[in-house]
Each structure stands twice: as structure tokens, then as C-alpha cells.
Design a protein around this motif. Structure first.
Motif: not given
Length: 152
Positions: A6, A104-105, A107-109, A111-112, A114, A119, A123, A126
Motif C-alpha cells: 500500500y 485511510t488504509v 493510517g489504520q496500518a 495505528y496497528g 504503532r 501516522l 494525517r 489525508e
């Protein structure tokens, strides 16, 4: 880790979107705002690609070909006529939407994983991509009556 896929997708999508904004700027330079604003949007995309570079190295970016196929399908030459600007803006919108969902995708990764640095980059990206989509939608609304109702 599939995050590399990604990251490669977004990195290449941003570069292709920058190129597409430049193509539209050149093709519609006679429109008062298009050239200036499209070149400005291209610079934002270039900045996004630059910001992604350290993460591409960190996560061993994979370079999928999907963004290249999308770009070549949508922008296979400049269009002419009254509807050309509207169609070109719509194509830019599709390409920017691809970037938006990738942010978006990723960003979620982030978070996962860390990964605070990634991140923060997400932000910013996005928010700027959302602004691009808003501008494109507004400019399409402005161009639609002339393109669709008034004869060439």
C-alpha cells in the motif's frame, strides 16, 4: 508485511496524480483558475510523495503497477471541446479518490504498527487530499452547467 504494497500504491499514485494535474493545467491553461490551481495541487502531490519516501525505504516499498494503468487509462491525451474540462476534472477526482482511500488504509496500518511518524504523515496527507477532492468537486459543479447545457 503488506503495508509495503500500500505504501508503494500510494507513493506511485501521488506521483501519477501530480503528473495528471500538470497535464490538465497545460490542456486548460485558457481557464482563469485551472492552470494555477492544478499546478498548486501537483506540488502538494509531489510533497506527499517526498514525505512517503522514508517510509517506503523503512517498509521496503513494493511498486504495484495499478496506478500507472489508472493514469494511462484516464489520461491518454488531451481532450477538446466544452465537456473536456469537466471530464478531466472528473478523472482527477477518481485518481485523488484512489489516494484518499490509500491514506485511510495506511493510517489504520500505522495505528496497528504503532508508527507515530507514519501516522503524522498520514494525517497531513489525508487532510490535504480531502481538500483536493473538495476543490475538484466544487470546480466540477462550476463547470457542469456550461459543459452540459450550453452548446459548443
Amino acid at each position: 508485511m503488506h503495508l509495503a504494497h500500500y505504501l508503494g500504491l500510494l507513493h506511485r499514485s501521488q506521483a501519477n496524480l501530480a503528473s495528471a494535474f500538470r497535464e490538465v493545467a497545460a490542456a486548460h491553461a485558457d481557464e482563469p483558475d485551472i492552470e494555477h490551481l492544478c499546478l498548486r495541487q501537483a506540488a502538494i502531490c509531489d510533497t506527499h510523495a517526498e514525505r512517503l519516501h522514508p517510509f517506503a525505504e523503512r517498509y521496503a516499498e513494493e511498486a504495484p503497477r495499478e496506478p500507472d494503468r489508472l493514469h494511462s487509462t484516464l489520461f491518454s491525451g488531451t481532450r477538446t471541446g466544452g465537456i473536456a474540462l469537466l471530464r478531466d476534472l472528473q478523472d482527477l477526482y477518481l485518481m485523488a479518490s484512489e489516494c484518499d482511500i490509500c491514506w485511510t488504509v495506511i493510517g489504520q496500518a500505522a495505528y496497528g504498527a504503532r508508527d507515530r511518524d507514519l501516522l503524522a504523515t498520514v494525517r497531513d496527507g489525508e487532510g490535504e487530499t480531502a481538500a483536493q477532492l473538495t476543490w475538484l468537486r466544487s470546480r466540477m459543479k462550476q463547470a457542469a452547467p456550461q459543459a452540459l447545457v450550453v452548446a459548443d
